[in-house]
Design a protein around this motif. Structure first.
Motif, PDB file in Angstrom:
ATOM      1  N   LEU A  33       0.806  -1.217   0.000  1.00 27.11           N
ATOM      2  CA  LEU A  33       0.000   0.000   0.000  1.00 27.11           C
ATOM      3  C   LEU A  33       0.844   1.274   0.000  1.00 27.11           C
ATOM      4  N   VAL A  34       2.121   1.135   0.250  1.00 20.99           N
ATOM      5  CA  VAL A  34       3.002   2.303   0.396  1.00 20.99           C
ATOM      6  C   VAL A  34       3.884   2.448  -0.846  1.00 20.99           C
ATOM      7  N   ARG A  35       3.937   3.650  -1.363  1.00 18.84           N
ATOM      8  CA  ARG A  35       4.849   3.962  -2.456  1.00 18.84           C
ATOM      9  C   ARG A  35       5.894   4.925  -1.940  1.00 18.84           C
ATOM     10  N   ARG A  36       7.109   4.700  -2.331  1.00 17.94           N
ATOM     11  CA  ARG A  36       8.194   5.563  -1.874  1.00 17.94           C
ATOM     12  C   ARG A  36       8.951   6.110  -3.079  1.00 17.94           C
ATOM     13  N   PHE A  37       9.140   7.423  -3.075  1.00  9.12           N
ATOM     14  CA  PHE A  37       9.863   8.091  -4.142  1.00  9.12           C
ATOM     15  C   PHE A  37      11.067   8.795  -3.531  1.00  9.12           C
ATOM     16  N   GLU A  38      12.199   8.709  -4.183  1.00  9.31           N
ATOM     17  CA  GLU A  38      13.383   9.444  -3.762  1.00  9.31           C
ATOM     18  C   GLU A  38      13.876  10.262  -4.942  1.00  9.31           C
ATOM     19  N   TYR A  39      14.241  11.509  -4.657  1.00 18.51           N
ATOM     20  CA  TYR A  39      14.646  12.436  -5.704  1.00 18.51           C
ATOM     21  C   TYR A  39      16.017  13.028  -5.411  1.00 18.51           C
TER      22      TYR A  39
END
Length: 137
Positions: A33-39
């Motif tokens: 259920l969790v989405r993780r984005f790193e920039y």
């Protein structure tokens, strides 16, 4: 000395420089259920003179006033209809924003300077945008 990107005539004032952040997605993880984005974040300074900074601040103030006035008029128009004032206030604010943006764009054209949105045409920014960077996360 760097010249102002917006008017192309006056020397850039170090106190009026716009710091344009750019972002590039480096990692994406989908964990149920969790989405993780790193920039990655990169800040590019865009030279601007004091006169263009003053004009930009005036335009921003005019947009805020137009949104407030449009929302107020929309609110008043929607008052006689139960519950409609919320939608008419939002619509009025949006109409005020569009009107102010049109007027400020005409002002920029008349003064022969670039609008703040043109920062994406600044060569170091445009180069990075073509290389996969974005203006927003």
């Amino acid at each position: 000395m760097q010249e102002c990107f917006f008017c192309g005539q006056a020397p850039a004032d170090p106190g009026c420089t716009i710091e344009q952040p750019l972002y590039r997605l480096t990692r994406y993880a989908h964990l149920g259920l969790v989405r993780r984005f790193e920039y990655d974040k990169l800040v590019i300074p865009v030279g601007r003179c004091a006169a263009c900074a003053r004009i930009g601040a005036q335009a921003k103030k005019k947009r805020k006033v137009a949104i407030a006035v449009g929302s107020g008029i929309g609110f008043l128009i929607g008052l006689p209809i139960p519950g409609a004032f919320v939608f008419t206030a939002i619509g009025g604010g949006f109409a005020g924003y569009l009107a102010a943006r049109s007027r400020t764009n005409k002002m920029y054209d008349r003064l022969n300077i670039r609008a703040p949105e043109a920062v994406k045409e600044y060569p170091p920014v445009a180069e990075r945008l073509n290389g996969g960077w974005t203006l927003k996360k």
